[in-house]
Write a protein that holds these residues in place. Structure first.
Motif, mmCIF file in Angstrom:
data_model
loop_
_atom_site.group_PDB
_atom_site.id
_atom_site.type_symbol
_atom_site.label_atom_id
_atom_site.label_comp_id
_atom_site.label_asym_id
_atom_site.label_seq_id
_atom_site.Cartn_x
_atom_site.Cartn_y
_atom_site.Cartn_z
ATOM 1 N N SER A 68 31.820 -25.747 17.205
ATOM 2 C CA SER A 68 31.879 -26.992 17.976
ATOM 3 C C SER A 68 31.607 -26.675 19.445
ATOM 4 C CB SER A 68 33.239 -27.665 17.801
ATOM 5 O OG SER A 68 34.260 -26.841 18.312
ATOM 6 N N SER A 69 31.235 -27.698 20.170
ATOM 7 C CA SER A 69 30.984 -27.510 21.592
ATOM 8 C C SER A 69 31.724 -28.604 22.359
ATOM 9 C CB SER A 69 29.486 -27.568 21.881
ATOM 10 O OG SER A 69 29.232 -27.226 23.213
ATOM 11 N N PRO A 70 32.776 -28.257 23.096
ATOM 12 C CA PRO A 70 33.258 -26.903 23.321
ATOM 13 C C PRO A 70 33.925 -26.321 22.073
ATOM 14 C CG PRO A 70 34.758 -28.479 24.334
ATOM 15 C CD PRO A 70 33.597 -29.265 23.792
ATOM 16 N N SER A 71 34.004 -25.007 22.036
ATOM 17 C CA SER A 71 34.552 -24.309 20.884
ATOM 18 C C SER A 71 36.042 -24.607 20.711
ATOM 19 C CB SER A 71 34.355 -22.803 21.058
ATOM 20 O OG SER A 71 34.907 -22.102 19.973
ATOM 21 N N LEU A 72 36.432 -24.859 19.476
ATOM 22 C CA LEU A 72 37.853 -25.047 19.148
ATOM 23 C C LEU A 72 38.491 -23.734 18.717
ATOM 24 C CD1 LEU A 72 37.629 -28.455 17.272
ATOM 25 C CD2 LEU A 72 38.602 -28.032 19.547
ATOM 26 N N ALA A 73 37.759 -22.621 18.869
ATOM 27 C CA ALA A 73 38.286 -21.303 18.518
ATOM 28 C C ALA A 73 37.893 -20.298 19.592
ATOM 29 C CB ALA A 73 37.749 -20.856 17.172
ATOM 30 N N VAL A 74 38.740 -19.292 19.726
ATOM 31 C CA VAL A 74 38.471 -18.183 20.635
ATOM 32 C C VAL A 74 38.968 -16.908 19.965
ATOM 33 C CG1 VAL A 74 40.668 -18.425 21.903
ATOM 34 C CG2 VAL A 74 38.684 -17.354 23.029
ATOM 35 N N ASP A 75 38.214 -15.845 20.116
ATOM 36 C CA ASP A 75 38.635 -14.533 19.636
ATOM 37 C C ASP A 75 38.978 -13.691 20.856
ATOM 38 O OD1 ASP A 75 38.040 -15.411 17.096
ATOM 39 O OD2 ASP A 75 36.239 -14.194 16.870
ATOM 40 N N ILE A 76 40.170 -13.094 20.821
ATOM 41 C CA ILE A 76 40.643 -12.288 21.945
ATOM 42 C C ILE A 76 41.157 -10.954 21.427
ATOM 43 C CG2 ILE A 76 41.251 -14.354 23.266
ATOM 44 C CD1 ILE A 76 44.224 -13.694 22.708
ATOM 45 N N SER A 77 41.268 -9.997 22.337
ATOM 46 C CA SER A 77 41.791 -8.687 21.981
ATOM 47 C C SER A 77 42.534 -8.097 23.163
ATOM 48 C CB SER A 77 40.633 -7.752 21.598
ATOM 49 O OG SER A 77 41.110 -6.433 21.412
ATOM 50 N N PRO A 78 43.573 -7.315 22.856
ATOM 51 C CA PRO A 78 44.125 -6.486 23.930
ATOM 52 C C PRO A 78 43.010 -5.543 24.398
ATOM 53 C CG PRO A 78 45.505 -6.395 21.948
ATOM 54 C CD PRO A 78 44.240 -7.096 21.577
#
Length: 131
Positions: A68-78
């Protein structure tokens, strides 16, 4: 406690995300005792289908919350990234959930937060909004 800032590549990816995710991740970085990197926000069709073909996503375009735009997901990492350090991802999840719980209903804009690390098929970096 050290103060961290998102790198330019992280900010570029975060800028593709829903405002609720942008607010959440900014606050997470403000309180985290460790640095955090944004791995992925919005994915276009080619990027999503590539992620699917490589086994990095279970969903084809346009079924992912990343599409989707804007994205409804985010991938994060330490940061630095250590894919084998699941404890670091779990520790980060505690911070993210704590910050989420401190956000007001207005700031959440009717969304619920879901972590891929809580799924049967673990996706430790993945966070998504659901209505």
């Amino acid at each position: 406690m050290p103060t961290f800032k998102f790198s330019k590549p992280s900010l570029t990816k975060l800028d593709t995300c829903h405002p609720v995710l942008r607010l959440l991740m900014t606050r997470v970085l403000d309180v985290s005792p460790h640095d955090v990197t944004i791995l992925c926000g919005h994915r276009g069709e080619a990027e999503q289908n590539d992620a699917y073909s490589k086994g990095n996503s279970k969903l084809r375009w346009p079924q992912s919350k990343h599409n989707s735009s804007p994205s409804l997901a985010v991938d994060i990492s330490p940061y630095p990234i250590d894919w084998l350090n699941t404890l670091a991802f779990k520790d980060l999840s505690i911070i993210v959930k704590s910050v989420w719980n401190e956000m007001t209903d207005d700031e959440r804009d009717g969304h619920h937060l879901v972590w891929g690390g809580d799924w049967r098929m673990k996706d430790m970096p993945h966070w998504e909004l659901r209505k």
